[in-house]
Design a protein around this motif. Structure first.
Motif, PDB file in Angstrom:
ATOM      1  N   VAL A 156     173.659  82.180  12.480  1.00  0.00           N
ATOM      2  CA  VAL A 156     173.128  83.348  13.181  1.00  0.00           C
ATOM      3  C   VAL A 156     172.705  84.376  12.145  1.00  0.00           C
ATOM      4  O   VAL A 156     173.509  84.786  11.293  1.00  0.00           O
ATOM      5  N   THR A 157     171.444  84.789  12.192  1.00  0.00           N
ATOM      6  CA  THR A 157     170.926  85.780  11.242  1.00  0.00           C
ATOM      7  C   THR A 157     170.462  87.002  12.014  1.00  0.00           C
ATOM      8  O   THR A 157     169.555  86.924  12.853  1.00  0.00           O
ATOM      9  N   LYS A 158     171.072  88.151  11.733  1.00  0.00           N
ATOM     10  CA  LYS A 158     170.707  89.386  12.414  1.00  0.00           C
ATOM     11  C   LYS A 158     169.504  90.032  11.738  1.00  0.00           C
ATOM     12  O   LYS A 158     169.103  89.641  10.637  1.00  0.00           O
ATOM     13  N   ASP A 159     168.940  91.042  12.383  1.00  0.00           N
ATOM     14  CA  ASP A 159     167.742  91.710  11.863  1.00  0.00           C
ATOM     15  C   ASP A 159     167.944  92.227  10.446  1.00  0.00           C
ATOM     16  O   ASP A 159     167.041  92.182   9.623  1.00  0.00           O
ATOM     17  N   GLY A 160     169.138  92.729  10.150  1.00  0.00           N
ATOM     18  CA  GLY A 160     169.404  93.278   8.828  1.00  0.00           C
ATOM     19  C   GLY A 160     169.644  92.234   7.761  1.00  0.00           C
ATOM     20  O   GLY A 160     169.823  92.565   6.588  1.00  0.00           O
ATOM     21  N   GLY A 161     169.651  90.969   8.160  1.00  0.00           N
ATOM     22  CA  GLY A 161     169.863  89.892   7.194  1.00  0.00           C
ATOM     23  C   GLY A 161     171.279  89.357   7.162  1.00  0.00           C
ATOM     24  O   GLY A 161     171.544  88.337   6.497  1.00  0.00           O
ATOM     25  N   ASP A 162     172.221  90.007   7.846  1.00  0.00           N
ATOM     26  CA  ASP A 162     173.599  89.529   7.868  1.00  0.00           C
ATOM     27  C   ASP A 162     173.671  88.165   8.556  1.00  0.00           C
ATOM     28  O   ASP A 162     173.044  87.947   9.600  1.00  0.00           O
ATOM     29  N   GLU A 163     174.445  87.256   7.957  1.00  0.00           N
ATOM     30  CA  GLU A 163     174.555  85.905   8.494  1.00  0.00           C
ATOM     31  C   GLU A 163     175.992  85.573   8.867  1.00  0.00           C
ATOM     32  O   GLU A 163     176.935  86.000   8.192  1.00  0.00           O
ATOM     33  N   THR A 164     176.149  84.822   9.959  1.00  0.00           N
ATOM     34  CA  THR A 164     177.445  84.271  10.331  1.00  0.00           C
ATOM     35  C   THR A 164     177.264  82.802  10.663  1.00  0.00           C
ATOM     36  O   THR A 164     176.174  82.368  11.062  1.00  0.00           O
ATOM     37  N   GLN A 165     178.334  82.043  10.494  1.00  0.00           N
ATOM     38  CA  GLN A 165     178.332  80.626  10.823  1.00  0.00           C
ATOM     39  C   GLN A 165     179.212  80.435  12.064  1.00  0.00           C
ATOM     40  O   GLN A 165     180.367  80.879  12.083  1.00  0.00           O
ATOM     41  N   VAL A 166     178.654  79.804  13.071  1.00  0.00           N
ATOM     42  CA  VAL A 166     179.353  79.627  14.341  1.00  0.00           C
ATOM     43  C   VAL A 166     179.552  78.139  14.593  1.00  0.00           C
ATOM     44  O   VAL A 166     178.590  77.367  14.580  1.00  0.00           O
TER      45      VAL A 166
END
Length: 243
Positions: A156-166
């Motif tokens: 998951v990549t948010k608009d600001g570039g932050d990424e999470t793995q789900v």
């Protein structure tokens, strides 16, 4: 001519891979949504109150989280007679911590990076449901094993570039783990949350057991006690108190 055909073939193959990957991503997201409850039921939720309990260094602690969807979020934790409050009100946030925990005992404005990190908590649902609502980019990375069970790994990549793995269970389609990096006090820290013990509340599913990184080191288990859907919540509880 041969080179042209090869180029065309590779282009078609690439396009096919993108389409197949997109279809797989949508399929996983669709099955996850179905497992969590219908979109109509989630949309009908306008407020929520959740009570949790957990232990830190032998201390039994209870917390209460109140949410007005899209508007405000507030968590209250009582430790040894001291109350810790974290609140998001629209685009701003505040917190109150006792002196023994590095605070002043008075309401303090929350740093912008922490407000950004906590903003999603104004919404409800799983990490994937919230990410879809916020317009984040979701990509299916792979199918692999987690603790011996098959899972789908989505980025998951948010608009600001932050990424999470789900990590989504291939059998139940519930989220079993979320990892990522978050900035706290100017430092980037690794985060990990494991989810289990899903239970239905008014046809919507919530993980009643969460294992997360403890501020004291190691992992901490948080158990949900109750989930109340659409209670009456006074919006004033999210506003920063004035002296």
């Amino acid at each position: 001519m041969k080179n042209t055909l090869n180029t065309l073939f590779l282009g078609l193959l690439l396009c096919s891979s993108i389409v197949l990957n997109a279809q797989s991503t949508e399929e996983v997201l669709g099955k996850h949504q179905a497992a969590m409850g219908s979109p109509e039921k989630w949309t009908a939720v306008k407020s929520l109150v959740m009570k949790n309990k957990f232990s830190v260094q032998g201390m039994d602690i209870e917390s209460k989280t109140s949410i007005l969807v899209g508007q405000g979020f507030r968590t209250e934790v009582e430790v040894m007679g001291n109350k810790i409050i974290t609140a998001i009100n629209g685009e701003s946030g505040w917190m109150m911590r006792p002196a023994m925990m590095g605070g002043t005992g008075e309401p303090e404005t929350m740093p912008a990076d922490q407000v950004k990190m906590a903003a999603s908590q104004k919404n409800i649902g799983s990490a994937l449901i919230i990410a879809q609502k916020e317009g984040a980019k979701i990509e299916l990375e792979s199918k692999e094993k987690l603790d011996g069970a098959d899972v789908y790994l989505l980025k998951v990549t948010k608009d600001g570039g932050d990424e999470t793995q789900v990590y989504v269970s291939a059998s139940t389609y519930f989220i079993v783990k979320v990892t990522g990096k978050q900035k706290a006090n100017g430092q980037e820290v690794d985060t990990e949350v494991n989810f289990s013990n899903y239970k239905a509340v008014d046809g919507l599913y919530f993980p009643y057991t969460m294992e997360t990184t403890s501020p004291m080191g190691g992992m901490m288990t948080v158990e949900t006690v109750t989930v109340e859907i659409n209670p009456n919540i006074d919006a004033n509880i999210f506003a920063k108190p004035t002296k």
